[in-house]
Each structure stands twice: as C-alpha cells, then as structure tokens.
Design an enzyme around this catalytic site. Structure first.
Site, short mmCIF file in Angstrom:
data_model
loop_
_atom_site.label_atom_id
_atom_site.label_comp_id
_atom_site.label_asym_id
_atom_site.label_seq_id
_atom_site.Cartn_x
_atom_site.Cartn_y
_atom_site.Cartn_z
CE LYS A 183 -63.43 34.44 -38.26
NZ LYS A 183 -64.63 35.07 -38.67
NE ARG A 192 -79.15 47.55 2.17
CZ ARG A 192 -78.99 48.35 1.36
NH1 ARG A 192 -79.36 48.85 0.64
NH2 ARG A 192 -77.70 48.62 0.85
CD GLN A 226 -74.68 54.11 -3.57
OE1 GLN A 226 -74.32 53.45 -2.98
NE2 GLN A 226 -75.24 55.04 -4.76
CG HIS A 232 -83.87 45.15 -4.99
ND1 HIS A 232 -82.84 46.46 -4.13
CD2 HIS A 232 -83.42 46.11 -5.96
CE1 HIS A 232 -82.25 47.38 -4.48
NE2 HIS A 232 -82.99 47.88 -6.02
CB THR A 275 -62.37 38.03 -39.89
OG1 THR A 275 -63.08 37.32 -40.60
CG2 THR A 275 -62.53 39.65 -39.13
#
Length: 301
Positions: free
Chosen positions: A11, A177, A229, A257, A58
C-alpha cells in the site's frame, strides 16, 4: 518457460496524522506522514497461478499502519518503520521481507507574541524528513534516513573556474556567482540485528538528523565554494565524523542557475560582473551533482 524473478506489493500513499497531547501542560505535538509498505515472500503463485490465498490485502496493510500508529510511537520515523516491517514478517510466516518508506511532512510550531503556541503550527517550507526501512527475515534491519526539499541560496561566495575546456565549452569562468539548490541528503546506518537494537539507538536518530541539517546549512553558508562537488564532500565527511553508526552519506544537489542580464543596450546600463544586481532565475536545464561518501578502507599513514 517463465518464472517470477522478483516481486513485491503493498500500500502506497497512506496519509497518517498523529497528535500527542500532554494533559499536564496542554502542549500538543503533531506528526503528519505519508507511508508506503511493500511486502516480499512466498507470493509467486498470486502472479503465476491466480492464487490470492498468499496475498495480505493492501487494505489490510493500510489498516495495520493506522493500528500500529495508535499503539506505538511514530517518532522517530526510523523506529516506526522498523516496527511496521518487523510486524509483517512476524505476523505472516510466508512474508520474509517488508519495506517501509516514510515521508514526514514539516509542521513548525507557531510563535505567537514571542512565545511557542501550544497547539498551532505552520508549514514554513516543503522540506521533508524521510526514511527507508528494509526488514529482512534472518538478516536484520537496514535503515536509510534523509532530508529533502531543503531549498537554500546564497548570493555570493561561490566560484567555478579551472574546469575542462574544449571545443564544446562556452561557459565562462567565475570567481563570484549565486549558488542555489534543493538539498537531498541521505545517510545509511549500519545494519541493525533487530527491533531491540533499533530501539536502543532511538536517541541517535533525531540528533543525527538535526546534526546533518545543521552541518548542511552551516557548510553551505560559510564555505567559499570552489564547486558544488567540493562543498557537498565537506558536508558528507562532517556527518560521518559526527555519527559513527552511519556508514555512508549521499548528496544530490541540483544547481539552480541565476543568469546575469546584459542591460547595456538600454542607455549603457551596467548589470554584469561586479555591477550585476538583476538576474533571471532559470528553471531548466540545470546541473545535477551527486556523490556517495563512505569511510576510507585505507589505513592511516
């Protein structure tokens, strides 16, 4: 000739809300969850022979979730998922694995006149706390905890330069940035032998979730990021250092961005580089950076 190679059913999207009422103080605490439970075992004949006798309906799974939520604590979700999974493999002898996925929706207590309100809450973001619990008969309990939809942004202290350049490259290097992302972070616990061992670790689940969230936000804010990263790696190694019961940490960070808009065509209006103030948020395409960080198997020198 064919055979069932793998099968599970159950379920999904079971909505559960539970309120804890402290009769002495009048303070109430609420938890809202979306639960999925899937079962595995000796159920192949329900697929191959139309034998429904092996199927736990279920609807029965849904009812069980509600009943166990009434009878047991639903926090931390790592414990409730372990209670659910253990119930199904112990109740039904032909069910050998149970998988519970729990999404906890965010409700933050309201402050009214500078004080926490005893029974009023606000959803201040779409952030979620999630767990995946896999209970396998004879093997133990595997738990992965995570947070998702934690949306963050900083307007400076993010760089990206020195990347590989070739005939396909148009992206300019930048030393300043905007950095924004929807954090999806998960940490895999060591395997637990059973429900009793999960119960003994209960204090660790909430504190580790809080620590992972705190580390993520603090590192994001303070790191002069050389790349998504590198920043996510710093986050992961701190979580591993904080909690020895965690074996691996995974991050998935979309790079949302914000592009500078060249307005020099209008009366030489400067809006790029150090003069940039107005940006165009982008929905897609976007970068997507992932990593899985575990404990080093190499001996220290």
């Amino acid at each position: 000739m064919s055979e069932v190679k793998a099968a599970r059913y159950g379920k999904d999207n079971v909505r559960v809300y539970k309120v804890h009422k402290d009769e002495k103080t009048g303070v109430q605490t609420v938890v809202e969850m979306t639960v999925c439970v899937l079962l595995e075992g000796e159920i192949d004949t329900s697929y191959t022979k139309a034998d429904n006798s092996v199927i736990v309906a279920t609807d029965s799974i849904k009812n069980t979730i509600y009943i166990l939520a009434k009878q047991h604590p639903v926090t931390p979700p790592e414990l409730f998922g372990s209670i659910l999974g253990t119930h199904f493999i112990e109740k039904y002898k032909h069910i050998h694995a149970a998988h519970a996925h729990i999404v906890t929706h965010r409700w933050a207590r309201m402050d009214v006149d500078g004080k926490p309100h005893p029974h009023s809450f606000v959803r201040d973001s779409e952030e979620k706390r999630n767990v995946q619990v896999d209970v396998v008969e004879g093997q133990g309990i595997d738990i992965s905890s995570s947070l998702s939809k934690l949306t963050v942004l900083k307007s400076t202290n993010s760089q990206f330069w020195g990347f590989l350049r070739d005939e396909y490259t148009t992206l300019k290097e930048t030393w300043d940035r905007i950095l924004s992302t929807d954090v999806d972070a998960a940490w895999q616990w060591k395997r637990f032998s059973g429900l009793d061992e999960v119960r003994s670790a209960v204090p660790q689940f909430d504190t580790t979730w809080s620590a992972a969230r705190e580390i993520t936000l603090k590192t994001f804010a303070e790191d002069n990021s050389a790349s998504v990263q590198n920043t996510m790696y710093k986050m992961a190694e701190q979580i591993l250092a904080r909690q020895p019961l965690v074996e691996t940490v995974d991050y998935s960070l979309p790079n949302k961005h914000y592009f500078e808009i060249d307005l020099s065509w209008h009366k030489d209006l400067q809006n790029t580089g150090k003069n940039a103030e107005v940006y165009a948020p982008q929905s897609d395409p976007n970068g997507l950076i992932k990593c899985s960080v575990g404990r080093s198997s190499k001996p220290k020198l």
